[in-house]
Structures are given as structure tokens and as C-alpha cells.
Design a protein around this motif. Structure first.
Motif, mmCIF file in Angstrom:
data_model
loop_
_atom_site.group_PDB
_atom_site.id
_atom_site.type_symbol
_atom_site.label_atom_id
_atom_site.label_comp_id
_atom_site.label_asym_id
_atom_site.label_seq_id
_atom_site.Cartn_x
_atom_site.Cartn_y
_atom_site.Cartn_z
ATOM 1 N N ILE A 43 37.917 43.100 48.546
ATOM 2 C CA ILE A 43 38.527 42.758 49.952
ATOM 3 C C ILE A 43 37.492 42.007 50.931
ATOM 4 O O ILE A 43 36.399 42.095 50.743
ATOM 5 N N TYR A 44 38.047 41.528 51.955
ATOM 6 C CA TYR A 44 37.424 40.781 52.875
ATOM 7 C C TYR A 44 38.118 41.051 54.389
ATOM 8 O O TYR A 44 39.225 40.711 54.297
ATOM 9 N N ILE A 45 37.395 41.180 55.374
ATOM 10 C CA ILE A 45 37.897 41.275 56.787
ATOM 11 C C ILE A 45 37.574 39.933 57.480
ATOM 12 O O ILE A 45 36.625 39.548 57.892
ATOM 13 N N GLY A 46 38.882 39.221 57.675
ATOM 14 C CA GLY A 46 38.959 37.865 58.205
ATOM 15 C C GLY A 46 40.290 37.369 57.794
ATOM 16 O O GLY A 46 41.133 37.756 56.771
ATOM 17 N N GLU A 47 40.655 36.407 58.706
ATOM 18 C CA GLU A 47 41.814 35.575 58.274
ATOM 19 C C GLU A 47 41.822 34.943 56.825
ATOM 20 O O GLU A 47 43.104 34.913 56.199
ATOM 21 N N GLN A 48 40.643 34.335 56.314
ATOM 22 C CA GLN A 48 40.596 33.608 55.243
ATOM 23 C C GLN A 48 39.811 34.470 54.441
ATOM 24 O O GLN A 48 38.537 34.738 54.794
ATOM 25 N N GLY A 49 39.951 34.502 53.096
ATOM 26 C CA GLY A 49 38.746 35.242 52.292
ATOM 27 C C GLY A 49 37.786 34.181 51.911
ATOM 28 O O GLY A 49 37.879 32.949 52.027
ATOM 29 N N HIS A 50 36.714 34.682 51.442
ATOM 30 C CA HIS A 50 35.627 33.905 51.164
ATOM 31 C C HIS A 50 35.632 33.028 49.771
ATOM 32 O O HIS A 50 36.626 33.283 48.989
ATOM 33 N N LEU A 51 34.640 32.498 49.479
ATOM 34 C CA LEU A 51 34.574 31.502 48.140
ATOM 35 C C LEU A 51 33.629 31.869 47.162
ATOM 36 O O LEU A 51 33.399 31.326 46.210
ATOM 37 N N ILE A 52 33.293 33.232 47.488
ATOM 38 C CA ILE A 52 32.241 33.714 46.370
ATOM 39 C C ILE A 52 33.034 34.126 45.301
ATOM 40 O O ILE A 52 33.913 34.798 45.236
ATOM 41 N N GLN A 53 32.342 33.514 43.916
ATOM 42 C CA GLN A 53 32.884 33.719 42.855
ATOM 43 C C GLN A 53 32.507 35.161 41.959
ATOM 44 O O GLN A 53 31.463 35.188 41.196
ATOM 45 N N THR A 54 33.044 36.085 42.674
ATOM 46 C CA THR A 54 33.005 37.351 41.999
ATOM 47 C C THR A 54 34.107 38.187 41.469
ATOM 48 O O THR A 54 34.262 39.308 41.265
ATOM 49 N N TRP A 66 36.605 39.469 38.768
ATOM 50 C CA TRP A 66 36.363 39.857 37.335
ATOM 51 C C TRP A 66 37.698 40.436 36.993
ATOM 52 O O TRP A 66 37.729 41.228 35.980
ATOM 53 N N GLY A 67 38.926 40.322 37.683
ATOM 54 C CA GLY A 67 40.042 40.962 37.339
ATOM 55 C C GLY A 67 41.242 39.905 36.485
ATOM 56 O O GLY A 67 42.090 40.562 36.208
ATOM 57 N N TYR A 68 40.841 38.791 35.990
ATOM 58 C CA TYR A 68 41.645 37.892 35.533
ATOM 59 C C TYR A 68 41.662 38.390 34.034
ATOM 60 O O TYR A 68 40.750 38.690 33.115
ATOM 61 N N LYS A 69 43.096 38.653 33.364
ATOM 62 C CA LYS A 69 43.130 38.797 32.081
ATOM 63 C C LYS A 69 43.023 37.851 31.288
ATOM 64 O O LYS A 69 43.713 36.694 31.504
ATOM 65 N N HIS A 70 42.378 37.794 30.196
ATOM 66 C CA HIS A 70 42.252 36.777 29.158
ATOM 67 C C HIS A 70 41.548 35.422 29.735
ATOM 68 O O HIS A 70 41.956 34.199 29.355
ATOM 69 N N ARG A 71 40.836 35.622 30.891
ATOM 70 C CA ARG A 71 40.473 34.229 31.683
ATOM 71 C C ARG A 71 38.710 34.753 31.770
ATOM 72 O O ARG A 71 38.332 35.611 31.459
ATOM 73 N N ALA A 72 38.189 33.575 32.007
ATOM 74 C CA ALA A 72 36.732 33.784 32.173
ATOM 75 C C ALA A 72 36.627 34.453 33.653
ATOM 76 O O ALA A 72 37.180 34.567 34.704
ATOM 77 N N LYS A 73 35.479 35.048 33.505
ATOM 78 C CA LYS A 73 34.696 36.143 34.594
ATOM 79 C C LYS A 73 34.244 35.048 35.723
ATOM 80 O O LYS A 73 34.131 34.103 35.519
ATOM 81 N N ASN A 74 33.849 36.118 36.736
ATOM 82 C CA ASN A 74 33.143 35.145 37.985
ATOM 83 C C ASN A 74 33.781 33.939 38.524
ATOM 84 O O ASN A 74 33.430 32.848 38.535
ATOM 85 N N ARG A 75 35.157 34.197 38.794
ATOM 86 C CA ARG A 75 35.978 33.224 39.305
ATOM 87 C C ARG A 75 36.474 33.301 40.897
ATOM 88 O O ARG A 75 36.167 34.668 41.617
ATOM 89 N N VAL A 76 36.835 32.276 41.703
ATOM 90 C CA VAL A 76 37.149 32.584 42.885
ATOM 91 C C VAL A 76 38.630 33.414 43.284
ATOM 92 O O VAL A 76 39.386 33.641 42.313
ATOM 93 N N HIS A 77 38.370 34.533 44.075
ATOM 94 C CA HIS A 77 39.476 35.295 44.485
ATOM 95 C C HIS A 77 40.836 34.412 44.972
ATOM 96 O O HIS A 77 40.919 33.504 45.547
ATOM 97 N N GLU A 78 41.888 35.134 44.338
ATOM 98 C CA GLU A 78 43.134 34.938 44.887
ATOM 99 C C GLU A 78 43.453 35.965 46.033
ATOM 100 O O GLU A 78 43.890 37.050 45.920
#
Length: 335
Positions: free
Chosen positions: A87-98, A100-112
Motif C-alpha cells: 500500500i502507499y499513502i498518496g494520490e499516486q502510487g510509487h514506481l518501486i518494483q517490489t 511479487w503477486g503476479y501469477k505466472h509472471r516475473a517478480k519485482n514488477r511495478v505495482h498496479e
């Protein structure tokens, strides 16, 4: 020599040191009534009278915390990742690539990012509700015979807190339901908002310190491989462990002693400081502060943050690598 023979007949052997041989068989069926009687006597010492005020204080702090965060979320935006607990407190989320919840995809991606809520800050931790602490162990086929309530509420109940029977219903302790019962607060003045933030932060500190005190007196177990919590001297037998890596155990939990973070998880967030860019980037994540979400939310609303969190907030830290110029030579430091 005669003395050694007498010692051997009495149950001793001599092999450099005197050693006792325990060859007597114990009939556990005869010991069972004695063990059960001892457990009943132990249960008579609970609840501990000196801890009853602490349990009541914890419940009161929990209510203040829920209502305070619900009020602050009307003024401060909260975003949550769609695929992981970040989670992030702010209007827009950050771009830190942490992520790890994508299924069958690479880890350390940008959050949606999507809109977050109260449950994203105060993570619900539920447990089985027992009538008394030393109740018989819950079997797997008995798991639907017991209600599930917040672990903090169950701990305070066993500690002798003043609770009404209807308050033990799990639906009445739902965080989202509690947030909907908060009155509209769209017209709060900045001073009133800061006062609410200070009360909320104080309630957060009181809640965690109170739970820590109760854990010194009352036994609480947590599974080593998942977040399941059980308030009592021994964990339940319901096979609910969801870690597939240990599926050879058939879902049985591996219990260990719980701490305050297991009952009141401090949801950690990246914190943007005035010297940081408007959107936090991945290349500078080692320079950003990382604090509990409740602390960041209250500080943005004007609360006074205790000094013990200064190291985590990195208030005076750099926002990125600094260039050192000596005699016209530019050199980047090696961190």
C-alpha cells in the motif's frame, strides 16, 4: 567391591560417574486423572486480576484506532496494489518494483494501484473463539463449531475484559463495518484533524504496548509457515495451513510462540519526504524511509511522531546519491 554391588542392586551403575537407571514403567492411564486435575487447578489462576485493566485499555485503544483511521482516510488518499499487499499513502502510487503477486509472471514488477481501505492498513487477524483458555483442543472436524473473531479481541476476552456476549459476534467486529459507522467528518478544521491524528497514533502505541504486556502472561501460538493465530496454551488441530510447500503435513500447522507483530501486524509503507521526488522511483529506494502505515497516515495529518521512529523515517537523509566535487573532479560515493 561389595559397595558397588549394593549400588547396582539399588539402580546405580559405575562407568566413571554415578548414573541412575530409570527402568520403571509408567502407566499413563493412572496418571491421566492427575494430569487433568493439575490442568484444572492451573486454569483457576486465570484471568489474572492485575491484567484486567490492561485488557480493557487495549479494547478501548482498538476502538479509537479504528474510528481514527476511518476519519483520516476521508482526507488522505490511500492506494493499494491490485496483486500484492503493498500500500502507499498518496494520490499516486510509487514506481518501486517490489510487486511479487503476479501469477505466472516475473517478480519485482511495478505495482498496479487501486483505491485502498481500512483493512489494508489494519490487517485482520482472526482466531477461534473459545469459552475458556484451557478448553479441549479443536479437531479438524470441529472447526465449523467455533466462531472466528479478531485475535486481539479473543486475547482480551480471555484476559477478563468487560465484553458483552453480542460483541463477540465476528460480524460486529468487522473493520469495514466499523468504518461505515463513523459519522461524516468532511468539515473538520486542520487543528481538529491534527488532534484526531494524535489520538489515533496514541491509540496505536497503546494497543501494541498493551498486547505486548498481555503476551507476557497469556499463551498465544502462531503458525511458523502461515499467519494462523491461536490464543491458548496449545494450537488447534484444524488442518488449515495454506503453504503448499509443506503439503506433506496435510495442512497441519507448526505452532510457535507468537509476538505482538503476529496479532497487530505493522503494515510497512514507503514514506515520501519533502526532499524526495513527487513519485518515488526504484533506483533510489535505499534512500527512502519505510515506516508503519498508521504512523505515516497520522504524521501526514499533523501528528507529532515519537523520536524512536526518526531512524526509520530518515528525515534528514539524502533523496539519492550525492556527487562530491574535489578540485574540479566529480566523484560518486560508493554505498
Amino acid at each position: 567391591m561389595e559397595g558397588l554391588r549394593k549400588m547396582a542392586r539399588c539402580g546405580f551403575v559405575f562407568s566413571g560417574k554415578l548414573r541412575r537407571l530409570y527402568g520403571t514403567k509408567v502407566d499413563l492411564r493412572k496418571l491421566r486423572p492427575m494430569i487433568l486435575k493439575r490442568i484444572d487447578k492451573r486454569a483457576q489462576g486465570y484471568p489474572v486480576r492485575a491484567m484486567v485493566p490492561v485488557a480493557n485499555e487495549v479494547l478501548q485503544a482498538r476502538n479509537v484506532l479504528i474510528h481514527g483511521i476511518s476519519t483520516l482516510l476521508d482526507f488522505l488518499p490511500l492506494t493499494a496494489c491490485k496483486f500484492c499487499p503493498e500500500i502507499y499513502i498518496g494520490e499516486q502510487g510509487h514506481l518501486i518494483q517490489t510487486c511479487w503477486g503476479y501469477k505466472h509472471r516475473a517478480k519485482n514488477r511495478v505495482h498496479e494501484w487501486i483505491k485502498g481501505g481500512l483493512n489494508d492498513i489494519l490487517v485482520p487477524v482472526e482466531t477461534f473463539h473459545l469459552n475458556y483458555m484451557f478448553q479441549s483442543v479443536i479437531r479438524h472436524n470441529e472447526r465449523f463449531d467455533f466462531d472466528r473473531i479478531p485475535a486481539v479481541v479473543e486475547l482480551c476476552w480471555q484476559a477478563g475484559a468487560d465484553l458483552q456476549e453480542e460483541n463477540l459476534n465476528s460480524s460486529s467486529w468487522n473493520l469495514e463495518a466499523a468504518s461505515e459507522s463513523v459519522p461524516e467528518s468532511q468539515h473538520l478544521l486542520p487543528d481538529d484533524l491534527a488532534s484526531t491524528a494524535n489520538k489515533t497514533l496514541t491509540a496505536w502505541e497503546t494497543l501494541r504496548s498493551g498486547v505486548e504486556k498481555l503476551l507476557l502472561v497469556y499463551p498465544v501460538k502462531v503458525c511458523k509457515y502461515c499467519s494462523e493465530v491461536h490464543v491458548g496454551p496449545s494450537g488447534h488441530k484444524a488442518r488449515l495451513c495454506g503453504v503448499f510447500k509443506y503439503e506433506g503435513w496435510k495442512g497441519a500447522h507448526f505452532w510457535m510462540k507468537a509476538n505482538v507483530d503476529n496479532l497487530v501486524p505493522p503494515k510497512m509503507v514507503w514514506r515520501r519526504r519533502p526532499q524526495d521526488p513527487p513519485v518515488l522511483v526504484n533506483e533510489r529506494k535505499d534512500f527512502y524511509g519505510r515506516v508503519p502505515a498508521v504512523l505515516d497516515l497520522c504524521s501526514r495529518a499533523g501528528a507529532v511522531v515519537p523520536k524512536k521512529y526518526n531512524c526509520m523515517m530518515k528525515l534528514q537523509g539524502l533523496s539519492g546519491p550525492a556527487n562530491n566535487i574535489f578540485f574540479g573532479i566529480t566523484r560518486e560515493p560508493n554505498f
